[in-house]
Motif scaffolding. Sequence first.
Motif, PDB file in Angstrom:
ATOM      1  N   GLN A 520      67.124 106.671 -31.091  1.00 30.65           N
ATOM      2  CA  GLN A 520      66.754 105.286 -31.363  1.00 30.65           C
ATOM      3  C   GLN A 520      67.335 104.813 -32.693  1.00 30.65           C
ATOM      4  OE1 GLN A 520      62.483 105.429 -31.138  1.00 30.65           O
ATOM      5  NE2 GLN A 520      62.450 104.850 -28.975  1.00 30.65           N
ATOM      6  N   ALA A 521      67.283 105.679 -33.691  1.00 30.60           N
ATOM      7  CA  ALA A 521      67.825 105.326 -35.004  1.00 30.60           C
ATOM      8  C   ALA A 521      69.332 105.092 -34.932  1.00 30.60           C
ATOM      9  CB  ALA A 521      67.496 106.424 -36.018  1.00 30.60           C
ATOM     10  N   VAL A 522      70.028 105.910 -34.148  1.00 21.32           N
ATOM     11  CA  VAL A 522      71.476 105.749 -34.004  1.00 21.32           C
ATOM     12  C   VAL A 522      71.794 104.404 -33.355  1.00 21.32           C
ATOM     13  CG1 VAL A 522      73.525 106.608 -32.793  1.00 21.32           C
ATOM     14  CG2 VAL A 522      71.985 108.215 -33.931  1.00 21.32           C
ATOM     15  N   LEU A 523      71.088 104.068 -32.279  1.00 19.50           N
ATOM     16  CA  LEU A 523      71.339 102.799 -31.596  1.00 19.50           C
ATOM     17  C   LEU A 523      71.024 101.616 -32.498  1.00 19.50           C
ATOM     18  CD1 LEU A 523      70.006 103.537 -27.994  1.00 19.50           C
ATOM     19  CD2 LEU A 523      72.374 103.469 -28.765  1.00 19.50           C
ATOM     20  N   ALA A 524      69.901 101.686 -33.197  1.00 17.11           N
ATOM     21  CA  ALA A 524      69.530 100.592 -34.091  1.00 17.11           C
ATOM     22  C   ALA A 524      70.563 100.420 -35.200  1.00 17.11           C
ATOM     23  CB  ALA A 524      68.145 100.847 -34.684  1.00 17.11           C
ATOM     24  N   ARG A 525      71.069 101.533 -35.706  1.00 19.69           N
ATOM     25  CA  ARG A 525      72.054 101.473 -36.786  1.00 19.69           C
ATOM     26  C   ARG A 525      73.357 100.824 -36.334  1.00 19.69           C
ATOM     27  NH1 ARG A 525      71.217 106.271 -38.324  1.00 19.69           N
ATOM     28  NH2 ARG A 525      72.966 107.345 -37.315  1.00 19.69           N
ATOM     29  N   HIS A 526      73.624 100.875 -35.032  1.00 16.73           N
ATOM     30  CA  HIS A 526      74.865 100.307 -34.507  1.00 16.73           C
ATOM     31  C   HIS A 526      74.632  98.992 -33.762  1.00 16.73           C
ATOM     32  CE1 HIS A 526      76.251 104.381 -35.469  1.00 16.73           C
ATOM     33  NE2 HIS A 526      77.451 103.827 -35.553  1.00 16.73           N
ATOM     34  N   GLY A 527      73.551  98.285 -34.148  1.00 20.03           N
ATOM     35  CA  GLY A 527      73.374  96.914 -33.695  1.00 20.03           C
ATOM     36  C   GLY A 527      72.565  96.710 -32.441  1.00 20.03           C
ATOM     37  N   PHE A 528      72.003  97.782 -31.845  1.00 16.68           N
ATOM     38  CA  PHE A 528      71.191  97.627 -30.640  1.00 16.68           C
ATOM     39  C   PHE A 528      69.748  97.309 -31.019  1.00 16.68           C
ATOM     40  CE2 PHE A 528      74.766 100.030 -29.009  1.00 16.68           C
ATOM     41  CZ  PHE A 528      74.915  99.568 -27.718  1.00 16.68           C
ATOM     42  N   THR A 529      69.089  96.524 -30.179  1.00 16.87           N
ATOM     43  CA  THR A 529      67.679  96.210 -30.374  1.00 16.87           C
ATOM     44  C   THR A 529      66.952  96.377 -29.050  1.00 16.87           C
ATOM     45  OG1 THR A 529      68.041  93.856 -29.914  1.00 16.87           O
ATOM     46  CG2 THR A 529      68.116  94.564 -32.223  1.00 16.87           C
ATOM     47  N   THR A 530      65.636  96.538 -29.112  1.00 13.55           N
ATOM     48  CA  THR A 530      64.816  96.626 -27.904  1.00 13.55           C
ATOM     49  C   THR A 530      63.629  95.721 -28.056  1.00 13.55           C
ATOM     50  OG1 THR A 530      63.682  98.136 -26.380  1.00 13.55           O
ATOM     51  CG2 THR A 530      63.441  98.586 -28.731  1.00 13.55           C
ATOM     52  N   LEU A 531      63.193  95.103 -26.942  1.00 12.11           N
ATOM     53  CA  LEU A 531      62.093  94.133 -26.977  1.00 12.11           C
ATOM     54  C   LEU A 531      60.743  94.791 -26.741  1.00 12.11           C
ATOM     55  CD1 LEU A 531      61.338  91.127 -27.180  1.00 12.11           C
ATOM     56  CD2 LEU A 531      61.578  90.982 -24.711  1.00 12.11           C
ATOM     57  N   HIS A 532      60.711  95.806 -25.888  1.00 13.00           N
ATOM     58  CA  HIS A 532      59.422  96.408 -25.544  1.00 13.00           C
ATOM     59  C   HIS A 532      59.495  97.921 -25.705  1.00 13.00           C
ATOM     60  CE1 HIS A 532      61.283  97.565 -21.725  1.00 13.00           C
ATOM     61  NE2 HIS A 532      61.717  96.325 -21.646  1.00 13.00           N
TER      62      HIS A 532
END
Length: 703
Positions: A520-532
């Motif tokens: 999750q940290a890797v995805l967030a660091r590269h601009g991904f977000t999640t709504l739920h």
Amino acid sequence: MIGHADASRGSRSRADDRRERTVGPALVTCVECVATRSRVPIAAASIVRDALLVTPVTPAAGGNGLAMRAGLFLEGLSRSFRVRCLVVPVFGSAGRSDGLVDRLAATSQVLALDPVPDAVQDLRVRLAAQAPRARAIAVHPRPALCRSATMTAAHALADAAAGVEFVHIHRLYLAPFLDVLLDRQERPVLTIDIDDDEAATRRACGEPDEAEAYERLGNYYLPAVDHVFAASAIDAATVATTYKLAAVTPISNAVRLPPLTGKRGRSRRAPTHDLLLVGTLSYPPNAEAARWLCEEVLPHLNHASVALVGSNPPPEVRALARDSSVTVVGAVADVTSWYERTRVAVVPLRAGGGTRIKLLEALAHGRPVVSTTVGVHGLDFLPGRDGVLVADRPAEFAAHCQSLMDEPEFAERLAVAGRDVVARTASIEVVARDSDRIFRSLLRSRSEDAAISDRVVALGAQLHRNRVAAETCHLLTAAGVRAILLKGASFGAWLYDSLLDRSCADIDLLIDPVAEPVAQAVLARHGFTTLHGRSNAMLLGHPAVEWVRGHDHVDLHRGRFWGITVPPDEAWLVLSEHTERFELGGRQVETLNVTARAFHVVVHAVASGPTSEQPREDLRRALERVPLSIWQDAARLAAVLGAQAGFTAGLELTTAGRDLSRCLVLDGRAALGRLPSLDAALRVAGPPRFATGMARLLALPGL
């Protein structure tokens, strides 16, 4: 309604049939008229195509600038299209009609919006399907003017667009009403007129949250439509750069030139006011312009009088009339008489975007103009020659006004030059003719290149997803997270002639549940977000948490996918032993081996429900190509993972699958039971997503 194209528009007689009818789920007031169109004939051999113009106010030839710009696009579209006009009254009212719509549109409709939309219910609807769910993640929170853009309203707009080949949206805040049309493979040409860079305008007005909301809207919707228009070349270049668009076409504001009275356009009426400001006074930049004019410029003038003309003046503007030299007027039916009785028109704007249609209107009425730099933004006019004097400081602004009042011959020369420039470059005739060519070119390009273009676009999108999948796997691996690619390119290379022949909308990755926080940290660091979160996703029937970055979607599966009933950590230990590697996007990525893929293709066909064609096609191809020995191993894997119910349900979907299930044996007995789980049975039947969610909830321990 118009059944056939006449030899010319001028041959049509006017007939109005007013009635209430329902379009989709929302009530629409429909005024159908076969309008008299004497201005632009259509050849008898021409094919009249339908277009839908979607605007927040009723298009008009005069009045406020928003209605006038909508009227400009109606003028352009009506030259080659039979136009349906759909007003989406996000400001609360459709506005006043001055007859332009009756004259140029085939039908006029007003979309009935819910005055208090249920945002929570609308979000629930969006979360139930992948594309709306991803869109919600990308654009929320939306600008305030989008509050009525529910999925119900989007369905109503799609109903209104039935049978049209061209849909034009007027202003970015109406883009969310396109949500249903955007998700259709067969859709009309979609264009948006943003007018100006709304995010920059909001930021300049001290509204940073709204500015960010408009940026999110632009980042999602502008690349998704077929073409974007702006009101000036400056704004077009800025928007194209900001939102990484191949092209944004400027369509400048335009006005209709009225006949002038008196010699060389001089009014025969005695002036009643020295300075005139015309504009929608409820618009904050216009209200601030009125304050600046009256409180900071007027004191530098010698006994000058000011008229402020425009709709809905707020209390702070009305308060300016405490000065006896200031007159505040509300909306007027026709501004011509006000221009005729004034000496100088002023545009003292200090914020805002686009091009000032009221500046063009003043020049068209033969008045010289004094403006700020912001007021002439986007106009290729030479100050001092093309009808306009420019100043940004109160004293200098006042000096220009005073010189025009004191030197009538100079004022007249400037006014005549300005009107000539408008006639050459910004008249309705000139701009509508040019925009008509643009609209027809867009439709022609779609018609001629549709098959090739769609294939190229699909291949390009698939190549992009493959590259993102490979890069995401690489990033996770570099962070110590083992990622196994599911479906997508691995199914394409396995079951199709090319891995590009199988389309997919997202990227599915199986990871070790223990490594989820790192992933999750890797995805967030590269601009991904999640709504739920994970719990909501699981309850809604999604066995993964969806991460979104623009149009890129990554589903993280924690150790298992649908159909598996053993705990995630146990499923991961089993599946991670059934992998192989293949090349994707220039990198080596890990995917399931053929046994695990055979198992997955079966349960995935069930998980997706009866309306998803791609998983059923995957299953059909697998049943044709995979030998019995592999299916035998896949059945054993299903037993180890506690997935016999899902595996059984999947094979029962086709005749070939049912025949195969009778051949599979384990330890001398039939490998598969005949009774799938409730969840599997519901998915095969295709019930509402709520039903599958309840089935999962009821299966939780303790319930």
